[in-house]
Each structure stands twice: as structure tokens, then as C-alpha cells.
Design a protein around this motif. Structure first.
Motif, PDB file in Angstrom:
ATOM      1  N   ARG A 116       0.361  -1.493  -0.003  1.00 58.47           N
ATOM      2  CA  ARG A 116       0.649  -0.090   0.289  1.00 58.47           C
ATOM      3  C   ARG A 116       0.861   1.643   0.135  1.00 58.47           C
ATOM      4  N   THR A 117       2.543   1.301  -0.017  1.00 57.08           N
ATOM      5  CA  THR A 117       3.034   2.365  -0.111  1.00 57.08           C
ATOM      6  C   THR A 117       3.894   1.627  -0.698  1.00 57.08           C
ATOM      7  N   HIS A 118       4.513   3.041  -1.463  1.00 60.37           N
ATOM      8  CA  HIS A 118       5.696   3.339  -2.642  1.00 60.37           C
ATOM      9  C   HIS A 118       6.454   4.465  -2.490  1.00 60.37           C
ATOM     10  N   MET A 119       7.539   3.880  -2.989  1.00 52.90           N
ATOM     11  CA  MET A 119       8.254   5.289  -3.398  1.00 52.90           C
ATOM     12  C   MET A 119       8.883   5.779  -5.222  1.00 52.90           C
ATOM     13  N   ALA A 120       8.677   6.409  -5.323  1.00 55.84           N
ATOM     14  CA  ALA A 120       8.575   7.379  -6.577  1.00 55.84           C
ATOM     15  C   ALA A 120      10.044   8.165  -6.436  1.00 55.84           C
ATOM     16  N   LYS A 121      10.565   8.589  -7.688  1.00 55.95           N
ATOM     17  CA  LYS A 121      11.947   9.189  -7.941  1.00 55.95           C
ATOM     18  C   LYS A 121      11.502  10.441  -9.121  1.00 55.95           C
ATOM     19  N   VAL A 122      11.457  11.273  -8.095  1.00 51.49           N
ATOM     20  CA  VAL A 122      10.405  12.691  -9.422  1.00 51.49           C
ATOM     21  C   VAL A 122      10.801  13.748  -9.464  1.00 51.49           C
ATOM     22  N   ASN A 123      10.588  15.058  -9.643  1.00 49.01           N
ATOM     23  CA  ASN A 123      11.448  15.767  -9.750  1.00 49.01           C
ATOM     24  C   ASN A 123       9.658  16.841  -9.223  1.00 49.01           C
ATOM     25  N   ILE A 124       9.569  16.650  -8.165  1.00 50.49           N
ATOM     26  CA  ILE A 124       8.490  17.157  -6.889  1.00 50.49           C
ATOM     27  C   ILE A 124       8.373  19.121  -7.208  1.00 50.49           C
ATOM     28  N   THR A 125       9.340  19.990  -8.669  1.00 49.77           N
ATOM     29  CA  THR A 125       9.067  21.249  -8.631  1.00 49.77           C
ATOM     30  C   THR A 125       8.133  20.948 -10.296  1.00 49.77           C
ATOM     31  N   ARG A 126       7.882  19.945  -9.968  1.00 47.59           N
ATOM     32  CA  ARG A 126       7.518  19.200 -12.034  1.00 47.59           C
ATOM     33  C   ARG A 126       6.228  18.957 -11.727  1.00 47.59           C
ATOM     34  N   ALA A 127       5.279  19.625 -12.248  1.00 47.69           N
ATOM     35  CA  ALA A 127       4.344  17.998 -12.066  1.00 47.69           C
ATOM     36  C   ALA A 127       4.460  17.151 -13.209  1.00 47.69           C
ATOM     37  N   GLU A 128       4.935  17.115 -14.233  1.00 45.84           N
ATOM     38  CA  GLU A 128       4.755  16.436 -15.216  1.00 45.84           C
ATOM     39  C   GLU A 128       5.294  14.782 -15.308  1.00 45.84           C
ATOM     40  N   THR A 129       6.472  14.892 -13.920  1.00 41.01           N
ATOM     41  CA  THR A 129       7.630  13.952 -14.038  1.00 41.01           C
ATOM     42  C   THR A 129       6.650  13.336 -13.369  1.00 41.01           C
ATOM     43  N   ILE A 130       5.874  14.084 -12.122  1.00 32.46           N
ATOM     44  CA  ILE A 130       4.439  13.055 -11.190  1.00 32.46           C
ATOM     45  C   ILE A 130       4.109  12.574 -11.566  1.00 32.46           C
ATOM     46  N   PHE A 131       3.131  13.094 -12.926  1.00 31.10           N
ATOM     47  CA  PHE A 131       2.316  12.801 -13.533  1.00 31.10           C
ATOM     48  C   PHE A 131       2.074  11.312 -14.429  1.00 31.10           C
ATOM     49  N   ALA A 132       3.818  11.674 -15.076  1.00 34.13           N
ATOM     50  CA  ALA A 132       3.983  11.112 -15.823  1.00 34.13           C
ATOM     51  C   ALA A 132       4.364   8.896 -15.244  1.00 34.13           C
ATOM     52  N   ASP A 133       4.675   9.174 -14.505  1.00 35.34           N
ATOM     53  CA  ASP A 133       5.341   8.749 -13.090  1.00 35.34           C
ATOM     54  C   ASP A 133       4.747   7.392 -13.105  1.00 35.34           C
ATOM     55  N   PRO A 134       5.431   5.572 -13.505  1.00 34.05           N
ATOM     56  CA  PRO A 134       4.242   4.301 -13.217  1.00 34.05           C
ATOM     57  C   PRO A 134       3.767   4.364 -12.487  1.00 34.05           C
ATOM     58  N   VAL A 135       4.473   4.325 -11.469  1.00 43.40           N
ATOM     59  CA  VAL A 135       4.720   4.501  -9.521  1.00 43.40           C
ATOM     60  C   VAL A 135       3.163   4.864  -9.911  1.00 43.40           C
ATOM     61  N   VAL A 136       3.823   6.366  -9.347  1.00 46.38           N
ATOM     62  CA  VAL A 136       2.524   7.423  -8.792  1.00 46.38           C
ATOM     63  C   VAL A 136       0.790   6.536 -10.213  1.00 46.38           C
ATOM     64  N   GLY A 137       1.147   6.560 -10.671  1.00 45.40           N
ATOM     65  CA  GLY A 137       0.270   6.133 -12.349  1.00 45.40           C
ATOM     66  C   GLY A 137      -0.491   5.305 -11.888  1.00 45.40           C
ATOM     67  N   LYS A 138       0.061   3.780 -11.171  1.00 41.75           N
ATOM     68  CA  LYS A 138      -0.817   2.640 -10.474  1.00 41.75           C
ATOM     69  C   LYS A 138      -0.882   2.883  -9.131  1.00 41.75           C
ATOM     70  N   HIS A 139      -0.442   3.419  -8.699  1.00 41.03           N
ATOM     71  CA  HIS A 139      -0.693   3.380  -7.248  1.00 41.03           C
ATOM     72  C   HIS A 139      -2.260   4.319  -6.874  1.00 41.03           C
ATOM     73  N   ILE A 140      -2.030   5.651  -7.052  1.00 37.22           N
ATOM     74  CA  ILE A 140      -2.395   6.837  -7.398  1.00 37.22           C
ATOM     75  C   ILE A 140      -3.890   7.160  -8.633  1.00 37.22           C
ATOM     76  N   ASP A 141      -5.130   6.989  -7.731  1.00 34.05           N
ATOM     77  CA  ASP A 141      -6.057   6.865  -9.052  1.00 34.05           C
ATOM     78  C   ASP A 141      -6.862   8.753  -8.847  1.00 34.05           C
ATOM     79  N   PHE A 142      -6.184  10.057  -9.875  1.00 34.90           N
ATOM     80  CA  PHE A 142      -7.266  10.629 -10.063  1.00 34.90           C
ATOM     81  C   PHE A 142      -8.391  10.959 -10.356  1.00 34.90           C
ATOM     82  N   ASP A 143      -8.664  10.394 -10.577  1.00 28.50           N
ATOM     83  CA  ASP A 143     -10.306  10.636 -10.533  1.00 28.50           C
ATOM     84  C   ASP A 143     -11.010  10.956  -8.880  1.00 28.50           C
TER      85      ASP A 143
END
Length: 267
Positions: A116-143
Motif C-alpha cells: 500500500r506504500t511506494h517510492m517514486a523518483k521524481v522532480n517534485i517541482t515539475r508536475a509532469e514528472t509526477i503524473f508521468a511516473d509509472p509508480v504514481v500512475g499505478k497506485h494513485i487514481d486522480f479521478d
């Protein structure tokens, strides 16, 4: 850890302030300079951890949030966001976002058996890297609503990283009912009794910390990071004063007074 050759980092200096084990001589030297400037600097670090815990309890327990993006997490000292969220809602999903190699390594090792808990390597000041990250996409439902936590992160990035846009770009894509948690050091401005304090702290970081500094910003610029959102009571306050667990028993030090926080909701 011991080493005389490694440069200090923000994450390890914070760990040293919390009496953690994952820091080097260079990090402890920065800690000691900060403590000479304000002996309660470590108290502010613990204030931050306590603020995070209170916010996580509120969001998971009362606001019904089950998805968390925790930006720039610290090394594991004390109770962490996922432990609180999962205790209150075992179906919670937490993704920690960081670019720090040590945080990523520790986090992935500690969370290897936690689905239920994961780590993602992203640039936290660049939203596009967050939303494009596969770990984020798999475990967070932005709807569905999500809580993004930015406590003790954005004041270590200069204006050229545009933290205002970094938050706005995320909020734009978040569902209604999502939350932003912000903790940031504030510049009280000229004429204030603490007017010189931000420059003194910034000088210590600029002299000794590899790659990052400390940017205290005027209150209106910090508030602007949450423009368009509903600010929960008690508003922008020193982080120790955001729904504290008990009465204050001693005066706040300079850094405690200038480390403010707020929680905001997307309408």
C-alpha cells in the motif's frame, strides 16, 4: 555513519537535527551551526514531524482521504505518513516522492513488503514528472481526491524552480475535494525583530549544503502557493500551532515562529 569527505545534504542535516543515525560529520557540522544560531532548531524539526502526524490523522481519519502523495520525505525517524494513514484506513495508498538517492534507497528497502506504500523518483517541482511516473500512475487514481504534502520542501528551492506553478499544475489535475498541505519558512520583512534571522539561516545552508539552500519567502508569497483553494482553520500559523495536541508550555524560538503551515482544500 561517519565520514569527513561527504558534503552535507538537506535530508541528512534534518536527520541529524532529529538525532537520527543516517548522517555524516559534514551534516552534523551544519546542524551545530544552526543550533548555535537558534538552540531550538531541533525543536522546529520535531514540530514539523508532529505537524505532519496531526495533518495525516485529520486527512485520513476525518476528511476521508485515502490517497497521499508525500513530497520530499525525510529519513525514517518517528511515525511516518503511511503508518498513520494505514492505521486509520487500511485501504489507503501512499506514494512518497523524492529525488534523494538515500531516501529512495531506504524507503524502497523499508517498504518492500508493503503493497500500500511506494517510492517514486521524481522532480517534485515539475508536475509532469509526477503524473508521468509509472509508480504514481499505478497506485494513485486522480479521478478521486488525493492529499499532496509539501512540508519543509519548497523553501529549499529558489524562485527559478517556480514552486507556485509546481503546486498549481498539480491542483489543476487533482479531483475536487483534494488537499494540499504546506509547510514553509517565512520572511517577516524589514523592521521585524527577526528581520535578520532568515539571511543568517540561508548563509549557513549556502555555505555548507550541497546543491540546495534555504529561501524564506514573504508571507504573501507563501500564501500565494495556495491561491484558489479553501484554507482550513486556523489558516497560516506556526506549524506547532496548527491544531496542537495540547497547550504551549514555552515561548517559541525564532525558527519555530517563522516555520508556518496551512492545509487547503480544492473546492
Amino acid at each position: 555513519m561517519t565520514s569527513g569527505s561527504r558534503s552535507a545534504t538537506i535530508v541528512r542535516v534534518f536527520d541529524a537535527l532529529l538525532d537520527g543515525k543516517d548522517n555524516y560529520e559534514a551534516d552534523r557540522a551544519v546542524r551545530d551551526r544552526l543550533l548555535r544560531l537558534d538552540p531550538s532548531f531541533a525543536c522546529a524539526a520535531w514540530d514539523m514531524r508532529a505537524f505532519l502526524a496531526r495533518v495525516a490523522r485529520y486527512l485520513a481519519g476525518q476528511a476521508g482521504i485515502s490517497q497521499f502523495l508525500d513530497c520530499g520525505p525525510a529519513l525514517p525517524v518517528g511515525e511516518n505518513t503511511h503508518e498513520i494513514a494505514l492505521r486509520l484506513n487500511p485501504e489507503s495508498s501512499v506514494v512518497y516522492l523524492s529525488a534523494d538517492p538515500l531516501v529512495l534507497a531506504y524507503g524502497r528497502a523499508l517498504l518492500a513488503d508493503n503493497d500500500r506504500t511506494h517510492m517514486a523518483k521524481v522532480n517534485i517541482t515539475r508536475a509532469e514528472t509526477i503524473f508521468a511516473d509509472p509508480v504514481v500512475g499505478k497506485h494513485i487514481d486522480f479521478d478521486r481526491p488525493v492529499a499532496m504534502i509539501h512540508v519543509g520542501t519548497l523553501h529549499h528551492y529558489p524562485d527559478r524552480f517556480d514552486p507556485w506553478q509546481a503546486i498549481a499544475d498539480c491542483v489543476e489535475r487533482f479531483a475536487s475535494g483534494s488537499y494540499i498541505v504546506l509547510g514553509h519558512m517565512v520572511d517577516p520583512g524589514p523592521g521585524h525583530e527577526l528581520a535578520d534571522f532568515p539571511a543568517q539561516v540561508s548563509e549557513i545552508y549556502a555555505d555548507a549544503v550541497d546543491g540546495y539552500g534555504a529561501w524564506f519567502r514573504p508571507l504573501d508569497r507563501v500564501k500565494a502557493m495556495l491561491d484558489g483553494l479553501e484554507i482550513l482553520e486556523p489558516g497560516f500559523v506556526p506549524i506547532a500551532d496548527w491544531w496542537p495536541d495540547g497547550p504551549r508550555t514555552r515561548p517559541q524560538s525564532p525558527i519555530q515562529r517563522l516555520f508556518i503551515g496551512a492545509v487547503a482544500r480544492k473546492p
